[in-house]
Structures are given as structure tokens and as C-alpha cells.
Design a protein around this motif. Structure first.
Motif, PDB file in Angstrom:
ATOM      1  N   ARG A  94      45.078  35.290  31.116  1.00  6.93           N
ATOM      2  CA  ARG A  94      44.001  35.484  32.088  1.00  6.93           C
ATOM      3  C   ARG A  94      42.649  35.561  31.374  1.00  6.93           C
ATOM      4  NH1 ARG A  94      45.180  33.946  36.820  1.00  6.93           N
ATOM      5  NH2 ARG A  94      44.233  35.594  38.004  1.00  6.93           N
TER       6      ARG A  94
ATOM      7  N   ARG B 253      38.992  35.044  33.131  1.00  9.91           N
ATOM      8  CA  ARG B 253      39.153  35.939  34.281  1.00  9.91           C
ATOM      9  C   ARG B 253      39.360  37.347  33.709  1.00  9.91           C
ATOM     10  NH1 ARG B 253      40.822  32.889  39.198  1.00  9.91           N
ATOM     11  NH2 ARG B 253      40.666  30.722  38.563  1.00  9.91           N
TER      12      ARG B 253
ATOM     13  N   SER C  81      40.673  40.371  35.965  1.00 11.22           N
ATOM     14  CA  SER C  81      42.119  40.262  36.180  1.00 11.22           C
ATOM     15  C   SER C  81      42.878  40.546  34.891  1.00 11.22           C
ATOM     16  CB  SER C  81      42.450  38.865  36.700  1.00 11.22           C
ATOM     17  OG  SER C  81      43.827  38.698  36.837  1.00 11.22           O
TER      18      SER C  81
ATOM     19  N   ARG D  53      43.086  44.254  34.338  1.00  7.98           N
ATOM     20  CA  ARG D  53      44.087  44.872  35.217  1.00  7.98           C
ATOM     21  C   ARG D  53      45.497  44.629  34.697  1.00  7.98           C
ATOM     22  NH1 ARG D  53      41.168  42.623  40.338  1.00  7.98           N
ATOM     23  NH2 ARG D  53      39.620  44.235  40.672  1.00  7.98           N
ATOM     24  N   TRP D  54      45.792  43.404  34.303  1.00  9.45           N
ATOM     25  CA  TRP D  54      47.125  43.085  33.770  1.00  9.45           C
ATOM     26  C   TRP D  54      47.416  43.904  32.511  1.00  9.45           C
ATOM     27  CZ3 TRP D  54      51.420  40.721  35.279  1.00  9.45           C
ATOM     28  CH2 TRP D  54      51.359  39.913  36.408  1.00  9.45           C
TER      29      TRP D  54
END
Length: 163
Positions: free
Chosen positions: A21, A26, A29, A32-33
């Protein structure tokens, strides 16, 4: 030992997805991952996996009792009645406060003197006259309007409600 392998495999997989990501730009994102990917390793290292297993076993036991034990159903009915009573009393309390507010307002004494405002029907010709004086044509509402027609409407609504 198997728990450790699974936890670190999940963490490695999540970090790999986060890296992909980030490679695609990104970053939100990816962050978050990465945050979610750290959870399995953190749970394993702190020793919370056995706690999670115990919680899962207890929830499963409760679910089995829910189906077969009438005491659990009685408890659910009592919880529902309690929630219903709380909601009803809150609703009735709010409604009672509104009713009390209406009853006590007239008993508080005479209303303070208000400036006389022309009704909407009488204010319309005055608006047109003021608009004509302001150079905006007849009947148009412009900068010269003082808005008394709108206040007359509001005052009429307040009178109808007894305020």
C-alpha cells in the motif's frame, strides 16, 4: 509454539500488505494495515492469547446455555423490561418537562412590553415603498427592507402558541 508461528505469520503478512500500500502511495491505508498487522504479535508477546481463548470459551458456554437454559431466557426478559422502563421514564420525563414549561410560563407574570409590529398584510406595502425608494423596483425586497414583515410572521406564530 504453534500460536507464536501463527501470530508472527499474520504480522508478517500484514506488514507485507502495508508495504504494498505504501509502494502505491496510499500512506493512510498503509499505516492502518501496519497498525492492524502489529496486533497478533503484540497479543502473543503480552500473553493475551490465552485470555482471548478463555473469553471465547466462556462466550461459547453462555451461548449453549442461552439455547437450553430457561433461567438465561428469564434474565434476557428482565433486561429487556428494565431497558424498556428506563426508556419510557426518560421519554415521560422529557414530556413532563415540556408540559410544566408551558404551564408555568403564563403564571410567571405579564409578558414584557414588545414593540408594535405591523402584520404581514400591512407590512407588504411598506416593503414595496421602501424598495422603491431604494431604487430596486416595486415589490422587490432589497437592502432597504428592515425585515419587519418576517418578524410579524414570527410574532404571529408565537402568539398562536401562547408564548
Amino acid at each position: 509454539m504453534l500460536t507464536a508461528a501463527v501470530a508472527f505469520a499474520l504480522t508478517a503478512g500484514g506488514v507485507a500488505v502495508a508495504g504494498l500500500r505504501a509502494y502505491r502511495r496510499r500512506f493512510l491505508s498503509a499505516t492502518r494495515w501496519f497498525a492492524v498487522a502489529l496486533l497478533p504479535a503484540g497479543l502473543y508477546l503480552t500473553g493475551l492469547f490465552p485470555v482471548a481463548r478463555t473469553i471465547g470459551d466462556e462466550i461459547a458456554d453462555w451461548a449453549v446455555k442461552l439455547v437450553f437454559d430457561p433461567r438465561v431466557w428469564t434474565g434476557i426478559v428482565l433486561l429487556a423490561v428494565s431497558a424498556g422502563l428506563l426508556v419510557t421514564t426518560r421519554w415521560a420525563g422529557r414530556r413532563g418537562a415540556e408540559t410544566e414549561g408551558r404551564e408555568t410560563a403564563p403564571a410567571a407574570g405579564p409578558a414584557p412590553a414588545r414593540p408594535a409590529v405591523a402584520p404581514a398584510a400591512q407590512a407588504a406595502p411598506k416593503r414595496a415603498e421602501k424598495a422603491a425608494r431604494a431604487g430596486q423596483g416595486k415589490g422587490g425586497q432589497g437592502k432597504g427592507d428592515d425585515g419587519l414583515g418576517e418578524f410579524a410572521d414570527i410574532e404571529e406564530i408565537l402568539r398562536r402558541r401562547g408564548i
